[in-house]
Scaffold this active site. Sequence first.
Site, PDB file in Angstrom:
ATOM      1  CG  ASN A 274     -53.557  11.890  12.414  1.00 14.90           C
ATOM      2  OD1 ASN A 274     -52.677  11.054  12.192  1.00 14.90           O
ATOM      3  ND2 ASN A 274     -53.851  12.860  11.562  1.00 14.90           N
TER       4      ASN A 274
ATOM      5  CD  GLU B  50     -58.605  17.078  11.113  1.00 13.57           C
ATOM      6  OE1 GLU B  50     -58.251  16.955  12.281  1.00 13.57           O
ATOM      7  OE2 GLU B  50     -57.929  16.678  10.147  1.00 13.57           O
TER       8      GLU B  50
ATOM      9  N   GLY C 133     -52.577  22.059  13.670  1.00 13.74           N
ATOM     10  CA  GLY C 133     -51.191  22.224  14.115  1.00 13.74           C
ATOM     11  C   GLY C 133     -50.770  23.675  14.297  1.00 13.74           C
TER      12      GLY C 133
ATOM     13  N   GLY D 196     -54.430  15.693  16.734  1.00 19.75           N
ATOM     14  CA  GLY D 196     -53.074  15.432  16.251  1.00 19.75           C
ATOM     15  C   GLY D 196     -52.073  15.544  17.390  1.00 19.75           C
ATOM     16  N   GLY D 197     -51.415  16.687  17.471  1.00 25.05           N
ATOM     17  CA  GLY D 197     -50.324  16.913  18.426  1.00 25.05           C
ATOM     18  C   GLY D 197     -50.628  16.463  19.847  1.00 25.05           C
TER      19      GLY D 197
HETATM   20  P1  PGA Z   1     -53.671  19.012  15.461  1.00 26.63           P
HETATM   21  O1  PGA Z   1     -53.940  18.069  14.205  1.00 26.63           O
HETATM   22  O2  PGA Z   1     -54.557  18.522  16.588  1.00 26.63           O
HETATM   23  O3  PGA Z   1     -52.209  18.855  15.765  1.00 26.63           O
HETATM   24  O4  PGA Z   1     -54.039  20.399  15.050  1.00 26.63           O
HETATM   25  C1  PGA Z   1     -55.226  17.590  13.918  1.00 26.63           C
HETATM   26  C2  PGA Z   1     -55.185  16.698  12.697  1.00 26.63           C
HETATM   27  O5  PGA Z   1     -54.410  16.983  11.785  1.00 26.63           O
HETATM   28  O6  PGA Z   1     -55.908  15.693  12.605  1.00 26.63           O
END
Ligand code: PGA
Length: 243
Positions: A8, A166, A172, A224-225
Site C-alpha cells: 500500500n 491492522e 507506521g 505500507g512504508g
Molecule cells: P505500515 O502501514 O506498514 O507503514 O505500518 C501498513 C498499512 O497502513 O497498510
Amino acid sequence: MPKLIVGNWKMNGLAAESLARVEKLAVAVENDSSNNFHMVVCPPATLLAPLGAKLKDKAIRWGGQDCHAAASGAFTGDIAAPMLKDLGCDFVILGHSERRGRHKETSADVAAKAKSAHAAGLVAIICVGELEAERDAGKHESVVGQQLSQSIPDTASPENTVIAYEPVWAIGTGKTASDDDIRQMHAFIRGKVGRMQILYGGSVKAANAREILHIDNVDGVLVGGASLKPEEFMAIASASKLT
Ligand code: PGA
C-alpha cells in the site's frame, strides 16, 4: 496456498521514481525462486494507468486504495470501482484505518464500497483493526468482530474478499503486535470469515516478515512504508518461503 503480499503506497510517489521502482520489483519477482507468494501493489490512483502498462505481462497485480460505493455519478474527486477495473486493477483496499479515522468512513460505508467492488469484478481487501485504547481496555475482539459483521457485504465470498487485520497502533509506528496477539486475533477472525484470506498489517518489514507470515491463519501481509523500497518489499515476499 501462496501468501498474498500487498503493498500500500498510500499518497506517495511521482511517476518517474515509482515506475522505476515497480520495474525493479517485477524483475526481482521474475528472478525469485520461492514461488510461494502472489504480489499486489496499490499505488496512488494517478499512477494506476502507467503502472498497469508496465506490469501488463508481469507476475505482479495491482489495485486501488479506495473506491466509491456508486458506479458513477456526481461525486467530485472520487473514483468508482468500474474505473479501477477499467485500468486493469484486480484489487481495491477498503476501510483502511486512515480512511475510517480521517475520512470518517463507517463500516456501513465500507460494506457499500465492497459491494460495488464485487459488482465490478474486483477483490475487496477489507481492513479492520482496533485502536490502542480499545486493546488496552480488552475490547479488541469485540471491536474487530463488529467491524467484520458490518463491513462485509452479502456479496462477499472467499474468492472476492480478503480481510486485513491492522491494529491501528501498529500502522507506521514501528510497533508490531506480538506473535501471540496476531495468532489470537487471526484465529478469532478465521472463526468469523471461514476460508477468506486474512492478512496482517502494521509495521511489517523484512526483519519481522518471516515470523509473521508463519503464524497460523496469516495468509499474507499488507505493507505500507516498507513496500516503497523494492529490495525490502521483495525480501518480505521471499520470507513466504516454506523452509
Ligand atoms: P505500515 O502501514 O506498514 O507503514 O505500518 C501498513 C498499512 O497502513 O497498510
